[in-house]
Scaffold this active site. Structure first.
Site, PDB file in Angstrom:
ATOM      1  N   HIS A 138      73.763  43.929 -75.900  1.00 29.34           N
ATOM      2  CA  HIS A 138      72.909  44.537 -76.690  1.00 29.34           C
ATOM      3  C   HIS A 138      71.454  43.986 -75.982  1.00 29.34           C
ATOM      4  O   HIS A 138      70.799  43.328 -76.307  1.00 29.34           O
ATOM      5  CB  HIS A 138      72.572  44.237 -77.961  1.00 29.34           C
ATOM      6  N   CYS A 144      77.085  49.045 -76.334  1.00 28.14           N
ATOM      7  CA  CYS A 144      78.116  48.419 -77.401  1.00 28.14           C
ATOM      8  C   CYS A 144      79.137  49.533 -77.812  1.00 28.14           C
ATOM      9  O   CYS A 144      79.850  49.770 -76.914  1.00 28.14           O
ATOM     10  CB  CYS A 144      77.578  47.604 -78.322  1.00 28.14           C
ATOM     11  N   GLU A 173      68.812  45.557 -75.978  1.00 29.90           N
ATOM     12  CA  GLU A 173      67.578  45.795 -76.753  1.00 29.90           C
ATOM     13  C   GLU A 173      66.977  44.497 -77.615  1.00 29.90           C
ATOM     14  O   GLU A 173      65.771  44.273 -77.748  1.00 29.90           O
ATOM     15  CB  GLU A 173      67.780  47.073 -77.926  1.00 29.90           C
TER      16      GLU A 173
HETATM   17  N1  LIG Z   1      77.933  46.129 -81.968  1.00 32.67           N
HETATM   18  C1  LIG Z   1      78.733  47.034 -81.881  1.00 32.67           C
HETATM   19  O1  LIG Z   1      78.412  48.119 -81.491  1.00 32.67           O
HETATM   20  C2  LIG Z   1      79.954  46.554 -82.156  1.00 32.67           C
HETATM   21  C3  LIG Z   1      81.184  47.699 -81.645  1.00 32.67           C
HETATM   22  C4  LIG Z   1      82.577  47.471 -82.244  1.00 32.67           C
HETATM   23  N2  LIG Z   1      82.564  47.833 -83.470  1.00 32.67           N
HETATM   24  C5  LIG Z   1      82.954  46.066 -81.837  1.00 32.67           C
HETATM   25  O2  LIG Z   1      83.163  45.538 -82.964  1.00 32.67           O
HETATM   26  O3  LIG Z   1      83.334  45.648 -80.945  1.00 32.67           O
END
Ligand SMILES: NC(=O)CC[C@H](N)C(=O)O
Length: 338
Positions: A224, A97, A226
């Site tokens: 994600h 992310c 994970e």
């Molecule tokens: N979950 C995250 O890593 C979010 C990444 C970034 N802050 C976004 O909002 O896209």
């Protein structure tokens, strides 16, 4: 693991568990070094040279680098430095992310020579917005402006590491939790410069997986992975990262599939080992991440290691439950630290 450790957030816990699942499936012990990203930054070099040196020593001693997800701009520079270090030194990198978004920004700044390239999350006025806010306006998904939940990623490049890791499928469903995304207008320029977008959503407008084909293992995912990792089904990007770290896989050879089959067949492991690995994760977390002083770097049983006296980055006050620079043995065999 390079992150902004203001507390033991759920996302770091999930990442640690996914690493543990993957390492058990690879039949390997994993040692996780925690690096507070702010400590890698230039300002720390003058304000707290010891912390700076310790953070870089940990990073440079690592066999692989992982930058997990996150929000807010603290420590962002340090995370980008970690991505740059991994890219330039052919060290396996997994960006999740925000860890993917920052790898893209870093690539734009240093490979494509756009010094002001940024995410609009951190610089709304940048002339080179390579990560931008892309609200979905979906009527079927709740959650305000956050892109949440399970979404489909289609592989656009079949001959890539991620597709092989997921078993040469056409698409994968993974969970999302973000607002910002790679600017689709910049994708052709990125691809010309050597950064591939191998997975995209169904519209082709949202970039889901990046890879640098010339690099040993440089993978970033907007989702994600994970969140869906389990002991019996470790997450493919995590397994791939560890496999590459341990064995420097030849990704094009037929041996890869064989290795993956063997390694992901966790049922061949004694169930006791899996149970031990999972049960002891709690102990690992409790011991290593409880907000007390931990060793900067040590081997098992090495009592000569120097304890670090800073938590959550050098400038921060110690916080209970915070994760500091230090080491977790996510190995299923208990943990020790100096
Ligand atoms: N979950 C995250 O890593 C979010 C990444 C970034 N802050 C976004 O909002 O896209």
């Amino acid at each position: 693991m390079v992150g902004k450790y203001t507390g033991l957030s759920d996302s770091y816990l999930s990442v640690l568990k996914a690493l543990l699942h993957a390492s058990v499936s690879c039949h390997k012990k994993l040692v996780v070094d925690w690096v507070a990203s702010t400590d890698l930054e230039d300002s720390t070099a003058s304000e707290a040279p010891d912390a700076y040196k310790a953070a870089w020593t940990l990073l440079k001693g690592a066999d692989g680098v992982l930058v997990p997800g996150g929000f807010g701009d603290r420590g962002v520079k340090g995370k980008m430095m970690a991505a740059k270090y991994a890219r330039e030194n052919n060290v396996p990198y997994l960006g999740i992310c925000l860890g993917m978004q920052l790898a893209v920004v870093e690539f734009a700044r240093h490979v494509m020579k756009f010094p002001d390239a940024d995410s609009t999350e951190f610089n709304p006025n940048t002339k080179t917005p390579c990560v931008i806010f892309m609200p979905e306006g979906s009527k079927t998904h709740m959650g305000g402006t956050m892109r949440l939940g399970s979404r489909r990623t289609f592989f656009k490049v079949t001959d890539c590491k991620s597709a092989k890791l997921y078993g040469d499928v056409n698409y994968v469903d993974e969970r999302h939790r973000h607002r910002y995304e790679v600017n689709p207008d910049m994708v052709p320029a990125f691809e010309n410069a050597g950064l591939q977008f191998v997975g995209k959503d169904e519209t082709g407008q949202r970039m889901e997986i990046i890879e640098i084909p010339d690099h040993r293992f440089f993978v970033g995912v907007q989702f994600h992975p994970e969140f869906k990792s389990t002991p019996s089904k470790p997450s493919p990007p995590f397994v791939g990262k560890l496999l590459d770290t341990y064995w420097k896989l030849s990704w094009s050879s037929g041996k890869l599939q064989q290795t993956l089959t063997i390694c992901s067949n966790i049922h061949t492991l004694p169930t006791g080992l899996i149970a031990a690995a999972c049960g002891q994760l709690d102990q690992v977390l409790q011991d290593s991440c409880n907000g007390h002083v931990v060793a900067a770097k040590h081997k098992l049983g090495d009592s000569s290691s120097t304890p670090l006296v800073h938590q959550n980055g050098h400038a921060q006050k110690q916080a209970n439950g915070g994760v500091a620079n230090g080491t977790c043995h996510a190995n299923g065999n208990g943990s020790t630290h100096g």
